[in-house]
Design a protein around this motif. Sequence first.
Motif, PDB file in Angstrom:
ATOM      1  N   ILE A 240       0.840  -1.202   0.000  1.00 33.32           N
ATOM      2  CA  ILE A 240       0.000   0.000   0.000  1.00 33.32           C
ATOM      3  C   ILE A 240       0.874   1.250   0.000  1.00 33.32           C
ATOM      4  N   SER A 241       1.986   1.231   0.724  1.00 29.60           N
ATOM      5  CA  SER A 241       2.893   2.391   0.733  1.00 29.60           C
ATOM      6  C   SER A 241       3.389   2.704  -0.664  1.00 29.60           C
ATOM      7  N   GLU A 242       3.832   1.676  -1.373  1.00 31.51           N
ATOM      8  CA  GLU A 242       4.366   1.876  -2.719  1.00 31.51           C
ATOM      9  C   GLU A 242       3.291   2.324  -3.690  1.00 31.51           C
ATOM     10  N   LEU A 243       2.112   1.727  -3.588  1.00 35.02           N
ATOM     11  CA  LEU A 243       1.006   2.133  -4.470  1.00 35.02           C
ATOM     12  C   LEU A 243       0.599   3.576  -4.208  1.00 35.02           C
ATOM     13  N   ALA A 244       0.478   3.932  -2.936  1.00 32.98           N
ATOM     14  CA  ALA A 244       0.062   5.294  -2.589  1.00 32.98           C
ATOM     15  C   ALA A 244       1.071   6.311  -3.100  1.00 32.98           C
ATOM     16  N   GLU A 245       2.335   6.031  -2.922  1.00 33.41           N
ATOM     17  CA  GLU A 245       3.363   6.948  -3.390  1.00 33.41           C
ATOM     18  C   GLU A 245       3.304   7.101  -4.904  1.00 33.41           C
ATOM     19  N   ASP A 246       3.035   6.011  -5.593  1.00 35.14           N
ATOM     20  CA  ASP A 246       2.978   6.043  -7.053  1.00 35.14           C
ATOM     21  C   ASP A 246       1.775   6.826  -7.562  1.00 35.14           C
ATOM     22  N   ILE A 247       0.591   6.576  -6.980  1.00 36.56           N
ATOM     23  CA  ILE A 247      -0.596   7.242  -7.520  1.00 36.56           C
ATOM     24  C   ILE A 247      -0.704   8.701  -7.080  1.00 36.56           C
ATOM     25  N   ARG A 248       0.056   9.090  -6.057  1.00 35.99           N
ATOM     26  CA  ARG A 248       0.134  10.523  -5.751  1.00 35.99           C
ATOM     27  C   ARG A 248       0.801  11.268  -6.907  1.00 35.99           C
ATOM     28  N   LYS A 249       1.794  10.638  -7.497  1.00 36.42           N
ATOM     29  CA  LYS A 249       2.535  11.267  -8.603  1.00 36.42           C
ATOM     30  C   LYS A 249       1.821  11.062  -9.935  1.00 36.42           C
ATOM     31  N   ASN A 250       1.216   9.892 -10.097  1.00 38.02           N
ATOM     32  CA  ASN A 250       0.566   9.531 -11.351  1.00 38.02           C
ATOM     33  C   ASN A 250      -0.852   9.059 -11.040  1.00 38.02           C
ATOM     34  N   PRO A 251      -1.790  10.004 -10.843  1.00 38.42           N
ATOM     35  CA  PRO A 251      -3.129   9.649 -10.348  1.00 38.42           C
ATOM     36  C   PRO A 251      -3.842   8.619 -11.224  1.00 38.42           C
ATOM     37  N   ARG A 252      -4.297   7.564 -10.573  1.00 39.33           N
ATOM     38  CA  ARG A 252      -5.074   6.509 -11.229  1.00 39.33           C
ATOM     39  C   ARG A 252      -5.540   5.546 -10.132  1.00 39.33           C
ATOM     40  N   PRO A 253      -6.588   4.789 -10.374  1.00 37.74           N
ATOM     41  CA  PRO A 253      -7.044   3.823  -9.371  1.00 37.74           C
ATOM     42  C   PRO A 253      -6.277   2.505  -9.466  1.00 37.74           C
ATOM     43  N   VAL A 254      -6.232   1.798  -8.351  1.00 38.10           N
ATOM     44  CA  VAL A 254      -5.602   0.479  -8.275  1.00 38.10           C
ATOM     45  C   VAL A 254      -6.506  -0.432  -7.456  1.00 38.10           C
ATOM     46  N   LEU A 255      -6.625  -1.665  -7.885  1.00 38.33           N
ATOM     47  CA  LEU A 255      -7.406  -2.676  -7.164  1.00 38.33           C
ATOM     48  C   LEU A 255      -6.448  -3.607  -6.419  1.00 38.33           C
ATOM     49  N   VAL A 256      -6.670  -3.774  -5.129  1.00 37.01           N
ATOM     50  CA  VAL A 256      -5.834  -4.665  -4.316  1.00 37.01           C
ATOM     51  C   VAL A 256      -6.735  -5.742  -3.712  1.00 37.01           C
ATOM     52  N   GLU A 257      -6.433  -6.988  -4.028  1.00 39.51           N
ATOM     53  CA  GLU A 257      -7.160  -8.107  -3.437  1.00 39.51           C
ATOM     54  C   GLU A 257      -6.328  -8.649  -2.281  1.00 39.51           C
ATOM     55  N   ALA A 258      -6.845  -8.518  -1.065  1.00 36.19           N
ATOM     56  CA  ALA A 258      -6.132  -8.958   0.130  1.00 36.19           C
ATOM     57  C   ALA A 258      -6.749 -10.262   0.622  1.00 36.19           C
ATOM     58  N   MET A 259      -6.005 -11.339   0.520  1.00 29.86           N
ATOM     59  CA  MET A 259      -6.510 -12.656   0.918  1.00 29.86           C
ATOM     60  C   MET A 259      -6.436 -12.798   2.443  1.00 29.86           C
ATOM     61  N   THR A 260      -7.549 -13.177   3.039  1.00 27.84           N
ATOM     62  CA  THR A 260      -7.626 -13.282   4.498  1.00 27.84           C
ATOM     63  C   THR A 260      -8.751 -14.229   4.872  1.00 27.84           C
TER      64      THR A 260
END
Length: 658
Positions: free
Chosen positions: A221-241
């Motif tokens: 999530i840290s890496e995704l958040a940092e990336d989309i702050r610079k390059n805005p776009r949505p991301v889907l994360v499937e968290a298995m639990t």
Amino acid sequence: MNYQKKKLNQKQLISIYEKLVRPRIIEEKMLVLLRQGKISKWFSGIGQEAIAVGSTLALNKSEYILPMHRNLGVFTAREVPFKRLFSQFQGTMNGFTKGRDRSFHFGSNEHHIVGMISHLGPQLSIADGIALASKLSSKKEATLVFSGDGGASEGDFHEALNVASVWDLPVIFVIENNGYGLSTPNNEQFRCINFVDKGPGYGIDAIKIDGNNILEVYHTISELAEDIRKNPRPVLVEAMTFRMRGHEEASGTKYVPKDLMNEWAAKDPIENFEKFLIEKKILSRKKISEIRAEIKKDIEKSLKEAYKDSPPTINSENELNDVYADHLYEQKPVDNSEKREIRFIDAISEGLRQSMENHDNLVLMGQDIAEYGGVFKITEGFVDQFGKERVRNTPLCESAIIGSALGLSIKGYKSMVEMQFADFVSCGFNQIVNNLAKIHYRWGQNADVVVRMPTGAGVGAGPFHSQSNEAWFTHTPGLKVIYPSNPEDAKGLLISAIDDPNPCMYFEHKYLYRSLKGNVPSGYYNIPIGKASISREGKDLTVITYGLGVHWALQLANDNGLDIEVIDLRTLIPWDKETVYASIKKTGKALVLHEDTQTGGFGGEIAAWVSEKCFELLDGPVYRVGSLDTPVPFNKELENNFLAISELREKVTELIEY
């Protein structure tokens, strides 16, 4: 589990552990309190803590998170005071909802959290609106929103992802895939193998992670958040639990195979992280016991304080006052010398344009409203003046767009959503009646949203483009319902609706768009919401009406020389009881007229009030005249027979002669 520290130091890892174990210990205490009858219900997140905690720690504290039932770790990781949380769970005054809602059905702008409502899915598009506000204000921010695997079957899931993709919104959609929607296993919920398979369909990136591995969640999530702050776009994360307890405690887990429970018990996110920290000599068992003991101490102390909290004070006036956000109406000066004759539709367009000029935080959204100008051309030319950021074409996603409008409001924006036809609002009904209408009463967040509703029959448009559906919304506390009948009121009331911080349903009759002209001031003026006008004075009968009904009544009176008084309500919620009372006191007779079908129409509410409050003033029964109790027919002759005007003359004459 394969834990990767990466750049995390010992102090950071201990802090992550402490935050991971907090919600578990709170939940264990809540289960005890539930058995003791000290709380009424609990949705357990035991076994899923790593997703909530890891995701929250990965974001900046100023970035919004939208959690669900099993995300206690979001609140504790954002350091929401235990006392307030426990007061919330007990329904006492120090809670976030003053006892009006339970568990995590609340938000806190202080902590940048927006909680869910019981209808799974609507929070996803609120996240879209929050992210849109970040883009509009050029802030490099990510927004994160949770959904369960069951909730991902909702249409709101599809709409929210679609809008986020089309608008390149910086939203992280986290699906907590715990295998069950209440008791229904995933193979009975959907046929796809993985949720990440859905990503390409929306044109967005999708990632699958081990939701029980706190460091994998945190780093991803840290890496995704940092990336989309610079390059805005949505991301889907499937968290298995996996959910180790029932959907809520009363439902139990008998439907889960024992082998499956044992398999996931071995993957417990806390026990495994503890083993890792001990193996790496970052923590000792003694230190772990000390951390847990300190948390338990804080919990017990906060519970004692929360038990002293006051229960809600039973005061109906306070309850009613909290349904709407405060708004001080200030009359804008009107220069009547600058009046000129324009059409009803042009008055609406002018009011909208001048509101855009006066509110630089106002965003317009709707199908085809940008370059095309909308199907009725009300926003024609707006893109050239205000740009596509503020005048936004939308996908056919009524629910997601209304939810996005609420998200904009949370970030301090105003919005106008145009329904292409009022009939289509049914596709966004849940967002209006359960989110926009209730949010201020629940936790003090206003919904600064105007929904424009091209409404009404008389244009040969048939059952799905002609409905009068204002009564759907007059029954919903928290909404204001506005229905002008002439160009001057249409402009002034639209300006007032946009000024108002509360959700307004603004009805505009399609038949009047180009058939009615009137003198309208050219300047920026407003008209008070909730104040009726007397369109015609008379002595024999009061006709209480609105919209096209005003013109039916005026035409009947003028063509037949009837001495009737015509009251144009202009606003249905709130409606002007004082003006109605004064008129009936003068005439002694009342007839309520509306275009909507008679049964269940708003006229029934007015008629009941008149019968109760004006009984001693009446010289005859209260009459209602509404349209036929059928869908609106297409054929012109059938439509004429359907409309209330077909029996208006007979009823007026009958009541005058009573």
